[in-house]
Write an enzyme that holds these catalytic residues in place. Structure first.
Site, PDB file in Angstrom:
ATOM      1  N   ASN A 210      89.159  22.087  43.260  1.00  0.00           N
ATOM      2  CA  ASN A 210      90.573  21.700  43.230  1.00  0.00           C
ATOM      3  C   ASN A 210      91.258  22.148  44.518  1.00  0.00           C
ATOM      4  O   ASN A 210      90.626  22.733  45.391  1.00  0.00           O
ATOM      5  CB  ASN A 210      91.259  22.290  41.991  1.00  0.00           C
ATOM      6  CG  ASN A 210      91.130  23.795  41.961  1.00  0.00           C
ATOM      7  OD1 ASN A 210      91.626  24.484  42.844  1.00  0.00           O
ATOM      8  ND2 ASN A 210      90.426  24.315  40.961  1.00  0.00           N
ATOM      9  N   ASP A 279      88.038  23.925  35.050  1.00  0.00           N
ATOM     10  CA  ASP A 279      87.933  23.984  33.586  1.00  0.00           C
ATOM     11  C   ASP A 279      86.588  23.463  33.101  1.00  0.00           C
ATOM     12  O   ASP A 279      86.156  23.796  32.004  1.00  0.00           O
ATOM     13  CB  ASP A 279      89.062  23.164  32.950  1.00  0.00           C
ATOM     14  CG  ASP A 279      90.402  23.870  33.121  1.00  0.00           C
ATOM     15  OD1 ASP A 279      90.422  25.113  33.014  1.00  0.00           O
ATOM     16  OD2 ASP A 279      91.411  23.191  33.384  1.00  0.00           O
ATOM     17  N   LYS A 289      69.681  15.883  45.725  1.00  0.00           N
ATOM     18  CA  LYS A 289      70.880  15.100  46.040  1.00  0.00           C
ATOM     19  C   LYS A 289      70.839  13.773  45.254  1.00  0.00           C
ATOM     20  O   LYS A 289      69.802  13.090  45.260  1.00  0.00           O
ATOM     21  CB  LYS A 289      70.918  14.832  47.545  1.00  0.00           C
ATOM     22  CG  LYS A 289      72.189  14.171  47.988  1.00  0.00           C
ATOM     23  CD  LYS A 289      72.206  13.932  49.483  1.00  0.00           C
ATOM     24  CE  LYS A 289      73.289  12.943  49.808  1.00  0.00           C
ATOM     25  NZ  LYS A 289      73.117  12.320  51.092  1.00  0.00           N
ATOM     26  N   PRO A 305      83.769  29.162  30.995  1.00  0.00           N
ATOM     27  CA  PRO A 305      84.356  30.247  30.202  1.00  0.00           C
ATOM     28  C   PRO A 305      85.810  30.478  30.616  1.00  0.00           C
ATOM     29  O   PRO A 305      86.116  30.428  31.806  1.00  0.00           O
ATOM     30  CB  PRO A 305      83.498  31.472  30.571  1.00  0.00           C
ATOM     31  CG  PRO A 305      82.799  31.111  31.833  1.00  0.00           C
ATOM     32  CD  PRO A 305      82.686  29.619  31.886  1.00  0.00           C
ATOM     33  N   LYS A 341      97.585  32.415  24.441  1.00  0.00           N
ATOM     34  CA  LYS A 341      96.538  33.199  25.102  1.00  0.00           C
ATOM     35  C   LYS A 341      96.774  34.699  24.970  1.00  0.00           C
ATOM     36  O   LYS A 341      96.082  35.501  25.601  1.00  0.00           O
ATOM     37  CB  LYS A 341      96.442  32.806  26.585  1.00  0.00           C
ATOM     38  CG  LYS A 341      95.810  31.436  26.808  1.00  0.00           C
ATOM     39  CD  LYS A 341      95.211  31.333  28.208  1.00  0.00           C
ATOM     40  CE  LYS A 341      94.522  30.014  28.432  1.00  0.00           C
ATOM     41  NZ  LYS A 341      93.840  29.949  29.724  1.00  0.00           N
TER      42      LYS A 341
END
Ligand code: CTP
Length: 404
Positions: A210, A279, A289, A305, A341
């Protein structure tokens, strides 16, 4: 280390006999290398002249909220943004009451309300006024709003009485201020910080990742170390150098980050999850490849995790802080994350076009059980220091509450 060097301190002076000490305070701040600007209330000008304060600060003194000349030079919002900290000394009973009630009827009270930097007040008043329940209620409100009070001292007063209400001496204030910057607020505490993105292999040359640059997490690690913490920075791949005095544990994947954090967390007092952990990872990364033989390619992904949840769900979790990056409904999602959480605090930021990721500036909405504060747009280094200040405050409050 002189923690006041280069710090921008906005010194607010409200009306009280102790205002005569404010000139000495400015002089001493400058001697320590701080950049001080003075804002006075109108009644403060009855006790000490703006000219005196201008001479000792070497900068124009600000008094009026709606002064077109002053606003042209540095408007009230610019002043609030400029400061690293606001110190009101002396803070009169009337001034404290106005800020506690959220009144913004002059420049100094407006700045206190507009500021996203720490606000510190040094009360100074007659001892009966200090002990009055109305003042004590205002003190409690100000503390709720994260205003730090220094003093008052106990002793002989200008009015001839003896008791609590004396403004602390300039040197005492300067020492306390220096501490709150460098501060020993995290002294001796082990702080584990995650930062940067993770990379999840698709094949030996490709990966899922990201846009996280790691800047925010690195700034948080640096600020925690400046505050005296023993910092372990578990970081995915980034292009930035780790801060000095921080133990750097480089990792690539979410699974490696999870293992590194778990190996460090037992004796940690604080955990700050600033990493943008992928995620999902490929269920089975190809060992060779992948060739583009087909028009379509399916990848089967598996959840990584959840490191933050794993830490927060421990039997004896450290003080746990998560980040939430959202494109919409920021505060709703962030507050859900806090509860779901089981976090002690969540720092939420808006992400999208030119926002949040890979930028120098950021803004945060920080929530904890029963409270929250918005940290205005600022360079990530400044935001990180503000966040660490909040974390240290909440951490100590939680520990004090648990001890009783
Ligand atoms: N986090 C983590 N381990 C993961 C994923 C996220 O430690 N595998 C942490 C991040 O460091 C961050 C917080 O969790 O502090 C982000 O929460 P999360 O619920 O994962 O955010 P999103 O992925 O944005 O969640 P959502 O699915 O609600 O959009």
């Amino acid at each position: 280390m002189n923690s006041l060097l280069g710090k921008r301190i906005l010194l607010g002076v409200s009306g009280g006999i102790a205002a005569y000490k404010s000139a000495d305070l400015v002089r001493k701040l400058r001697e320590r290398g701080a950049d001080a600007r003075v804002v006075m209330t109108r009644s403060a000008c009855e006790f000490i002249t703006p000219l005196t304060m201008q001479a000792v600060s070497g900068k124009p003194v600000h008094v009026e909220l709606l002064d077109y000349k002053a606003e042209g030079a540095m408007g009230h919002i610019d002043l609030a943004r400029w400061a690293d900290m606001i110190l009101v000394a002396p803070a009169s009973a009337n001034f404290m009451s106005r800020v506690a009630q959220g009144q913004a009827d002059d420049l100094l009270s407006t700045l206190c309300l507009a500021a996203s930097v720490p606000v510190i007040m040094a009360p100074a008043m007659n001892q009966q006024m200090w002990l009055n329940p109305a003042t004590q209620r205002n003190v409690a409100l100000l503390k709720d709003y994260q205003v730090t009070l220094l003093g008052p001292g106990v002793g002989d007063q200008a009015c001839g009485e003896t008791g609590p209400g004396r403004m602390l001496e300039p040197l005492e204030l300067i020492d306390a201020l220096a501490k709150s910057f460098l501060s020993d607020r995290m002294s001796g505490l082990k702080v584990v910080v995650t930062a940067g993105p993770t990379r999840e292999a698709i094949d030996p040359v490709r990966y899922i990742s990201n846009r996280s640059s790691g800047r925010m997490g690195y700034a948080v690690a640096r600020a925690a170390s400046e505050a005296g913490g023993h910092v372990v920075l578990v970081s995915g791949p980034t292009a930035i150098d780790p801060p000095e005095h921080v133990r750097h544990c480089p990792v690539i994947t979410a699974a490696e980050m999870h293992n590194s954090v778990m190996a460090e967390i037992d004796d940690a007092a604080i955990f700050i999850a600033a990493a943008a952990v992928a995620d999902y990872r490929c269920n089975q990364a190809a060992d060779k490849k992948i060739k583009k033989d087909n028009d379509e390619l399916e990848l089967l992904l598996k959840k990584t995790p959840d490191i933050l949840a794993a830490v927060a769900n421990r039997k004896l979790p450290p003080f746990t802080v998560g980040f939430a990056a959202e494109t919409h409904s920021l505060s709703d999602y962030a507050q859900q994350k806090l509860i779901n959480k089981k976090l002690d605090m969540v720092a939420a930021n808006q992400v999208g076009e030119n926002q949040g990721f890979d930028t120098k500036d950021n803004e945060l909405e920080v929530f904890w059980s029963g409270g929250g504060v918005r940290l205005e747009r600022a360079p990530k280094e400044k935001l990180a220091r503000q966040l660490i200040h909040l974390i240290a405050n909440r951490y100590h409050e939680k520990n004090t509450a648990q001890a009783h």
